[in-house]
Design a protein around this motif. Structure first.
Motif, PDB file in Angstrom:
ATOM      1  N   ASN A 328     -20.376  28.026   0.600  1.00  0.00           N
ATOM      2  CA  ASN A 328     -19.076  27.117   0.767  1.00  0.00           C
ATOM      3  C   ASN A 328     -17.930  27.927   1.397  1.00  0.00           C
ATOM      4  O   ASN A 328     -17.464  27.030   2.386  1.00  0.00           O
ATOM      5  N   HIS A 329     -17.826  29.369   1.292  1.00  0.00           N
ATOM      6  CA  HIS A 329     -16.714  30.006   2.012  1.00  0.00           C
ATOM      7  C   HIS A 329     -17.124  29.920   3.432  1.00  0.00           C
ATOM      8  O   HIS A 329     -16.113  29.869   4.045  1.00  0.00           O
ATOM      9  N   ALA A 330     -18.313  30.100   3.728  1.00  0.00           N
ATOM     10  CA  ALA A 330     -18.666  30.348   5.309  1.00  0.00           C
ATOM     11  C   ALA A 330     -18.293  29.051   5.930  1.00  0.00           C
ATOM     12  O   ALA A 330     -18.040  29.023   7.217  1.00  0.00           O
ATOM     13  N   THR A 331     -18.424  27.835   5.376  1.00  0.00           N
ATOM     14  CA  THR A 331     -18.193  26.570   5.981  1.00  0.00           C
ATOM     15  C   THR A 331     -16.771  26.239   6.297  1.00  0.00           C
ATOM     16  O   THR A 331     -16.091  26.025   7.343  1.00  0.00           O
ATOM     17  N   PHE A 332     -16.143  26.397   5.141  1.00  0.00           N
ATOM     18  CA  PHE A 332     -14.459  26.111   5.141  1.00  0.00           C
ATOM     19  C   PHE A 332     -13.888  27.260   5.998  1.00  0.00           C
ATOM     20  O   PHE A 332     -12.649  26.949   6.625  1.00  0.00           O
ATOM     21  N   LYS A 333     -14.273  28.650   5.857  1.00  0.00           N
ATOM     22  CA  LYS A 333     -13.431  29.631   6.327  1.00  0.00           C
ATOM     23  C   LYS A 333     -13.526  29.592   7.802  1.00  0.00           C
ATOM     24  O   LYS A 333     -12.895  30.051   8.851  1.00  0.00           O
ATOM     25  N   GLY A 334     -15.032  29.721   8.048  1.00  0.00           N
ATOM     26  CA  GLY A 334     -15.105  29.765   9.415  1.00  0.00           C
ATOM     27  C   GLY A 334     -14.669  28.752  10.300  1.00  0.00           C
ATOM     28  O   GLY A 334     -14.106  28.832  11.311  1.00  0.00           O
ATOM     29  N   SER A 335     -14.511  27.460   9.843  1.00  0.00           N
ATOM     30  CA  SER A 335     -13.821  26.281  10.285  1.00  0.00           C
ATOM     31  C   SER A 335     -12.375  26.497  10.835  1.00  0.00           C
ATOM     32  O   SER A 335     -11.404  26.109  11.600  1.00  0.00           O
ATOM     33  N   LEU A 336     -11.718  27.010   9.676  1.00  0.00           N
ATOM     34  CA  LEU A 336     -10.272  27.460   9.652  1.00  0.00           C
ATOM     35  C   LEU A 336      -9.950  28.580  10.549  1.00  0.00           C
ATOM     36  O   LEU A 336      -8.705  28.424  11.199  1.00  0.00           O
ATOM     37  N   PHE A 337     -10.752  29.418  10.831  1.00  0.00           N
ATOM     38  CA  PHE A 337     -10.556  30.433  11.807  1.00  0.00           C
ATOM     39  C   PHE A 337     -10.583  29.770  13.127  1.00  0.00           C
ATOM     40  O   PHE A 337      -9.828  30.322  14.200  1.00  0.00           O
ATOM     41  N   MET A 338     -11.561  28.813  13.491  1.00  0.00           N
ATOM     42  CA  MET A 338     -11.738  28.040  14.681  1.00  0.00           C
ATOM     43  C   MET A 338     -10.527  27.490  14.964  1.00  0.00           C
ATOM     44  O   MET A 338      -9.975  27.192  15.933  1.00  0.00           O
ATOM     45  N   ILE A 339      -9.625  26.850  13.897  1.00  0.00           N
ATOM     46  CA  ILE A 339      -8.645  25.996  13.762  1.00  0.00           C
ATOM     47  C   ILE A 339      -7.567  26.880  14.100  1.00  0.00           C
ATOM     48  O   ILE A 339      -6.775  26.535  14.994  1.00  0.00           O
ATOM     49  N   ALA A 340      -7.410  28.010  13.769  1.00  0.00           N
ATOM     50  CA  ALA A 340      -6.274  28.736  13.969  1.00  0.00           C
ATOM     51  C   ALA A 340      -6.279  29.129  15.545  1.00  0.00           C
ATOM     52  O   ALA A 340      -5.274  29.293  16.178  1.00  0.00           O
ATOM     53  N   GLY A 341      -7.575  29.617  15.983  1.00  0.00           N
ATOM     54  CA  GLY A 341      -7.857  29.575  17.180  1.00  0.00           C
ATOM     55  C   GLY A 341      -7.422  28.493  18.283  1.00  0.00           C
ATOM     56  O   GLY A 341      -6.778  28.930  19.426  1.00  0.00           O
ATOM     57  N   ILE A 342      -7.730  27.476  17.782  1.00  0.00           N
ATOM     58  CA  ILE A 342      -7.313  26.225  18.595  1.00  0.00           C
ATOM     59  C   ILE A 342      -5.892  26.144  18.594  1.00  0.00           C
ATOM     60  O   ILE A 342      -5.299  25.565  19.759  1.00  0.00           O
ATOM     61  N   VAL A 343      -5.083  26.346  17.767  1.00  0.00           N
ATOM     62  CA  VAL A 343      -3.770  26.293  17.550  1.00  0.00           C
ATOM     63  C   VAL A 343      -3.040  27.191  18.450  1.00  0.00           C
ATOM     64  O   VAL A 343      -2.257  27.158  19.340  1.00  0.00           O
ATOM     65  N   ASP A 344      -3.586  28.661  18.335  1.00  0.00           N
ATOM     66  CA  ASP A 344      -3.491  29.308  19.396  1.00  0.00           C
ATOM     67  C   ASP A 344      -3.451  29.308  20.730  1.00  0.00           C
ATOM     68  O   ASP A 344      -2.550  29.336  21.783  1.00  0.00           O
ATOM     69  N   HIS A 345      -4.561  28.588  21.233  1.00  0.00           N
ATOM     70  CA  HIS A 345      -5.019  28.347  22.392  1.00  0.00           C
ATOM     71  C   HIS A 345      -4.102  27.356  22.988  1.00  0.00           C
ATOM     72  O   HIS A 345      -3.820  27.242  24.230  1.00  0.00           O
ATOM     73  N   GLU A 346      -4.036  26.172  22.123  1.00  0.00           N
ATOM     74  CA  GLU A 346      -3.334  25.034  22.675  1.00  0.00           C
ATOM     75  C   GLU A 346      -1.623  24.946  22.407  1.00  0.00           C
ATOM     76  O   GLU A 346      -0.752  24.166  23.162  1.00  0.00           O
ATOM     77  N   ALA A 347      -1.134  25.802  21.609  1.00  0.00           N
ATOM     78  CA  ALA A 347       0.371  26.119  21.481  1.00  0.00           C
ATOM     79  C   ALA A 347       0.963  27.286  21.866  1.00  0.00           C
ATOM     80  O   ALA A 347       2.203  27.443  22.149  1.00  0.00           O
ATOM     81  N   GLY A 348      -0.088  28.293  21.940  1.00  0.00           N
ATOM     82  CA  GLY A 348       0.473  29.452  22.586  1.00  0.00           C
ATOM     83  C   GLY A 348       0.862  30.628  21.376  1.00  0.00           C
ATOM     84  O   GLY A 348       1.415  31.512  21.992  1.00  0.00           O
ATOM     85  N   THR A 349       1.005  30.320  20.318  1.00  0.00           N
ATOM     86  CA  THR A 349       1.292  31.127  19.220  1.00  0.00           C
ATOM     87  C   THR A 349       0.412  30.914  17.832  1.00  0.00           C
ATOM     88  O   THR A 349       0.202  29.977  17.648  1.00  0.00           O
ATOM     89  N   ARG A 350       0.381  31.990  17.162  1.00  0.00           N
ATOM     90  CA  ARG A 350      -0.073  31.868  15.693  1.00  0.00           C
ATOM     91  C   ARG A 350       0.851  32.123  14.769  1.00  0.00           C
ATOM     92  O   ARG A 350       0.685  32.143  13.750  1.00  0.00           O
ATOM     93  N   ASP A 351       2.229  32.184  15.075  1.00  0.00           N
ATOM     94  CA  ASP A 351       3.364  32.548  14.361  1.00  0.00           C
ATOM     95  C   ASP A 351       3.882  31.303  13.414  1.00  0.00           C
ATOM     96  O   ASP A 351       4.235  30.299  14.222  1.00  0.00           O
ATOM     97  N   ILE A 352       3.611  31.228  12.433  1.00  0.00           N
ATOM     98  CA  ILE A 352       3.782  29.936  11.427  1.00  0.00           C
ATOM     99  C   ILE A 352       5.288  29.549  11.458  1.00  0.00           C
ATOM    100  O   ILE A 352       5.623  28.428  11.279  1.00  0.00           O
TER     101      ILE A 352
END
Length: 778
Positions: A328-352
Motif C-alpha cells: 500500500n505504501h508503495a502505491t500511494f507514496k510513489g504517486s505522491l512523490f511523482m505529484i510533488a515532481g509535477i508541481v515542481d515541474h509545472e509551478a517552478g517551486t516545491r515551497d509550500i
C-alpha cells in the motif's frame, strides 16, 4: 532467474551508446523496457498454488559461495514492487528529465540500482546478498548526487553513503558470525538452525549488528537523517528509491530473518521500540517541513517506522499488516512523490508557503493527490487501501503476545497510545500536503512560472499508482490469497484464517482508534499555525544532523592533523614508518600465534661454498649501504644478486639461477646507464638519533625476514602444496618441468596479467618516445 537479475546490468553497458540518440529518442524509452520485461517474467508466479522456486549457479564453490536465488512469497512481493514501480518511474522520468541532462549517466545508475535490489531480495547466499546490498548503497549515492553541481546534492549523497555503508559493514559482521556458527552461507539453512544461533553466546552481538544494517538502510531513528537530504535527488529517484525500493531493503532484511530472531524477547523490544519511535518522530517532524519532498521524506520515515514496528510485534495480524502496508505504501507514496515532481515541474517551486490553490490550475493532479494523501492518512473510506493496513496496525498493537514484566511489559502497554499519537500526526501531514498545495489562496505572484496541468505522459504513472490504491481498496481480497498471503506466510507463516479482508468490522477498538485519529488530527490540522511554535522547543536547537555534521567534521580535522604529522615530504620518514609498522605487527602476530618455531630436523647440511657465498653477499650488502659513490654502490649491489644466482646453482635450480643472472645483469646495466648522468652522490648528514633509529629498523627488519623464513619452513600449519604440483604437473599440465607448468598452467591467469602489465608499460614507453620525437620534429 539469473537472466532476470543480470538483465539490468547487461543493458546498463549499452546505455552510453543508446544515449547518443537522445535527441531523436529519449533514452528512457529503451530503459523502460527492462523493468517491464522483469515484471512480466515474475508476475506469472502469482497464484494460489505458488511454491518457492530455487535456482543455484556456481560462483566460488570452494568457499561455498554460489549464486542461489530463492523466490518465495516475500521476495516475489519485493520483486514485483522493484520491477513494477521501476517501470512507472522509468516512464515518468522520460517526461521529467530533459534531453539536455546527462541521461546516459542517470539511466546507468538507475539500472545498476534496480539489478542490485533484485539481487538483494532474491539471494539466498548471504555473501551474494551483501554484495548486492552494498551495490544499492553505491548506486543510490550516484543517483542522489546526480546533479553534482549542487552542493546539497553532494552533501546528501555522501551522507546517505556514509550511514548506509556503516550499516552494511555491521550487517557483514552479523552474516559472518551466523555463517560460522551454522557452517552454511544459505539464509534458509541458517533459519533451519535457528536454535544454534539463539543459544550462541554471540547472539546479542549478531542481533545488534544485523539490526544496525536494517535500521540504517530503512532510515529508522536515529539513522533517519540521511533520507531528507537524499531528497536533493531528481524526483524519479525519490519516487523509486525512497518509497518502494532502497528504504524497504532494511524492512526486507528484518522480515527475512524474523522467523529466526523473533523468538528472543530483545528482538521485540528493539525492533518495536525503534519502529514506534520512528513513526512518532517522523510524523511529528513532517508537519514542520516547508518543502513538498521534505514532507514526503519524513512521511516515508514514519511509514517505515510503522512497518518496522509491526514486524517487531511478531503476531500473525502484525506480520500480515506489515506485508500489506509495504504494498500500500508503495502505491500511494510513489504517486505522491511523482505529484510533488509535477508541481515542481509545472509551478517552478516545491515551497509550500508559495503554493496553494493549485486545484484550479491542475485539476487532474489535485484529484490524484487527494486520493493518495487520504490513503496515506488512513481515512476510513472503502476505496482507500491505506485504511486496511492501518487498521491491522491498530489491531496488532492491541493484541501483542504477552510480555514479561519490566521494560518489555511497559513497552507493550505503551504501544497502542504511541500508535495513535503517530497516526494523528500522519493524518496532519497528509492534510497539510494536500490542502497546503492544492487548496486555499493561490500565490501566483510568488511562483517562478504560471502553473498549468502536466502533460498526459507525466500523469500516466501516478494515475496507474492511484488506480492501484482504489482497486486494492475496493477489492482487497482479490490480492490476498494469490499474493499477500504468500508473502506473509514466508515471514512467519502469518496467514490470516479469514480469506477475505473486510472494510467494516463494527465499532471495535481499532475502528475507534481510527476515528480518534481523524477527530484529533482534524483539530490539529486546522489549528496548525497556532501550535506550530512548539517546534521551537521540541526539537528546538537539538538535531541529529548536528551530531552527524560534528562527527564528520571532527573526523576530518583529526585525520588532517594526523596526516600532517607524518606526511612531511621526507621519503626517509615514510620508509621508516612503513618498516617499523611491519616489524611491530609481524612480530606481535607471530608471538600471539606461536610463529617463532625453529626446527632443523629437515634442513640440509650447510657446506663451505655456501658459507663463503653468504659471507660475500653480507659484505656486499653492507658495502652498498656505506659507499659514497653511486657507481660503486650499483656494482657492489650487483655482487649480492650474482651471489644469489650462485646459491641457486648450488641448490640445483638452474632455471632460477639463469633468470636471476639475466635480471641482475639487465638491472645493473640500466642503473649504470641512468646513474652515470646523475650528479655526484652527497649523503645528507643526519643526527645521531636518526642514524641509530635507521640501524635499529634495518637490523629489526632483517631479523624479521630471517625469522619469517625459518619459521615458515619449521611451522607446518597446512599441508604443503608442493606435493600437489609434483603429482599433477605432468598429469594435468602435460609437462615434466614443474616450474614451467606452474607458471604456464596452474598460474596461467596470473602470468597472463603479468604479461598484460608489461605490455601496458611497453605501450606507455612507446608513447613517450613518440611524443618526444614529435616535439623534436616541431
Amino acid at each position: 532467474m539469473l537472466v532476470a537479475v543480470l538483465l539490468p546490468f547487461i543493458i546498463a553497458i549499452f546505455i552510453p551508446f543508446l544515449s547518443k540518440w537522445k535527441d531523436k529518442v529519449h533514452t528512457g524509452f529503451f530503459v523502460t523496457i527492462v523493468p517491464v520485461l522483469v515484471f512480466i517474467y515474475f508476475v506469472r508466479f502469482l497464484g494460489t498454488g505458488f511454491e518457492p522456486v530455487i535456482h543455484e549457479y556456481s560462483w566460488i564453490p570452494s568457499l561455498d559461495i554460489n549464486m542461489v536465488f530463492h523466490l518465495d512469497g516475500l521476495s516475489l512481493l519485493f520483486v514485483l514492487l522493484i520491477s513494477g514501480i521501476g517501470s512507472l518511474v522509468a516512464f515518468y522520468s522520460i517526461f521529467y528529465l530533459h534531453k539536455s541532462e546527462q541521461l546516459g549517466h542517470f539511466y546507468v545508475y538507475f539500472l545498476i540500482f534496480m539489478g542490485s535490489m533484485l539481487g538483494v531480495v532474491l539471494s539466498d547466499n548471504v555473501f551474494a546478498l551483501y554484495s548486492f546490498w552494498e551495490f544499492t548503497s553505491l548506486s543510490s549515492f550516484l543517483l542522489i548526487g546526480f546533479w553534482n553541481y549542487k552542493k546539497e546534492s553532494r552533501y546528501g549523497a555522501l551522507k546517505s553513503m556514509l550511514i548506509t555503508v556503516f550499516g552494511g559493514l555491521s550487517l557483514l559482521g552479523a552474516l559472518i558470525f551466523m555463517s560460522i556458527l551454522t557452517n552454511t552461507t544459505s539464509i534458509q539453512g541458517m533459519i533451519d538452525q535457528q536454535q544454534l544461533i539463539l543459544n550462541s553466546e554471540f547472539f546479542p552481538l549478531i542481533l545488534i549488528l544485523l539490526l544496525l544494517g536494517a535500521f540504517t538502510k530503512s532510515a529508522q531513528f536515529p539513522f533517519h537523517i540521511w533520507l531528507p537530504d537524499a531528497m536533493e535527488a531528481p524526483t524519479p529517484v525519490s519516487a523509486y528509491l525512497h518509497s518502494a525500493t532502497m528504504v524497504k531493503a532494511g524492512i526486507y532484511l528484518v522480515a527475512r530473518y524474523s522467523p529466526m530472531l523473533s523468538a528472543n524477547e530483545w528482538f521485540f523490544i528493539i525492533v518495536s521500540l525503534a519502529g514506534i519511535v520512528t513513526l512518532c518522530w517522523g510524523s511529528y517532524m513532517a508537519v514542520r517541513q516547508i518543502d513538498l519532498k521534505g514532507i514526503l521524506a519524513f512521511s516515508t520515515i514514519s511509514q517505515l517506522g510503522m512497518i518496522m514496528a509491526m514486524l517487531g510485534f511478531g503476531t500473525k495480524v502484525a506480520i500480515f499488516g506489515a506485508v500489506f502496508h509495504i504494498l500500500n505504501h508503495a502505491t500511494f507514496k510513489g504517486s505522491l512523490f511523482m505529484i510533488a515532481g509535477i508541481v515542481d515541474h509545472e509551478a517552478g517551486t516545491r515551497d509550500i508557503r508559495k503554493l496553494g490553490g493549485l486545484m484550479t490550475f491542475m485539476p487532474m493532479t489535485a484529484t490524484l493527490a487527494i486520493i493518495a494523501s487520504f490513503s496515506m492518512a488512513g481515512l476510513p473510506l472503502p476505496f482507500l487501501n491505506g485504511f486496511y493496513s492501518k487498521e491491522m496496525f491498530f489491531e496488532s498493537s492491541l493484541h501483542l503476545e504477552a510480555a514479561s514484566t519490566g521494560f518489555a511489559g511497559f513497552l507493550q502497554a505503551s504501544i497502542p497510545y504511541l500508535a495513535v499519537f503517530g497516526s494523528i500526526f500522519t493524518f496532519v501531514y497528509s492534510m497539510y500536503f494536500f490542502f497546503g498545495t492544492f487548496r486555499g489562496k493561490s500565490h501566483l505572484e510568488e511562483l517562478p512560472k504560471k502553473p498549468h496541468e502536466a502533460p498526459i505522459g507525466m500523469l500516466i504513472s501516478p494515475i496507474i499508482l492511484v488506480a492501484g490504491v482504489i482497486i486494492i481498496g475496493l477489492f482487497p481480497s482479490l490480492i490476498n490469497e494469490p499474493f499477500i498471503a504468500h508473502a506473509a506466510e514466508s515471514v512467519k507463516g502469518a496467514v490470516l484464517e479469514e480469506k477475505h479482508i473486510y472494510f467494516w468490522h463494527g465499532f471495535i477498538p481499532p475502528f475507534i482508534m481510527s476515528i480518534t485519529v481523524v477527530v484529533f488530527g482534524s483539530i490539529l490540522a486546522l489549528s496548525r499555525k497556532v501550535w506550530a511554535p512548539v517546534y521551537r522547543f521540541v526539537p528546538g536547537v537539538l538535531s541529529m544532523n548536528k551530531v552527524y555534521d560534528g562527527t564528520v567534521d571532527r573526523m576530518e580535522r583529526y585525520s588532517k592533523n594526523i596526516t600532517k604529522g607524518y606526511m612531511n615530504g621526507s621519503l626517509g620518514r615514510y620508509v621508516r614508518l612503513i618498516l617499523a609498522a611491519i616489524i611491530v605487527i609481524s612480530f606481535a602476530f607471530m608471538a600471539i600465534t606461536g610463529g617463532f618455531t625453529i626446527d632443523t630436523s629437515n634442513v640440509a647440511e650447510i657446506t663451505t661454498p655456501e658459507i663463503l657465498v653468504a659471507i660475500m653477499m653480507v659484505i656486499a650488502a653492507v658495502g652498498t649501504a656505506i659507499t659514497n659513490n653511486r657507481i660503486a654502490a650499483i656494482l657492489i649491489l650487483g655482487v649480492v644478486g650474482y651471489g644469489l644466482s650462485m646459491l641457486f646453482v648450488l641448490y640445483r635450480a638452474p632455471d632460477l639461477a639463469l633468470t636471476q643472472l639475466i635480471v641482475e645483469t639487465v638491472t645493473v646495466a640500466l642503473f649504470l646507464l641512468v646513474f652515470y648522468h646523475l650528479p655526484k652522490l652527497r649523503k645528507k648528514e643526519e643526527p645521531v638519533s636518526t642514524k641509530i633509529l635507521n640501524l635499529v629498523i634495518s637490523v629489526g627488519f632483517g631479523v624479521l625476514m630471517t625469522m619469517v623464513a625459518i619459521s615458515s619452513h619449521s611451522s607446518k600449519f597446512f599441508d604443503s602444496i608442493s606435493e600437489y604440483f609434483v603429482d599433477n604437473s605432468y598429469k594435468l599440465g602435460g609437462g615434466d618441468n614443474i616450474v614451467n607448468v606452474i607458471l604456464v598452467d596452474f598460474r596461467g591467469l596470473d602470468t597472463l596479467f603479468e604479461i598484460v602489465v608489461l605490455g601496458i608499460a611497453a605501450m606507455a614507453i612507446f608513447g613517450l618516445i613518440r611524443l618526444r620525437k614529435n616535439k623534436e620534429e616541431e
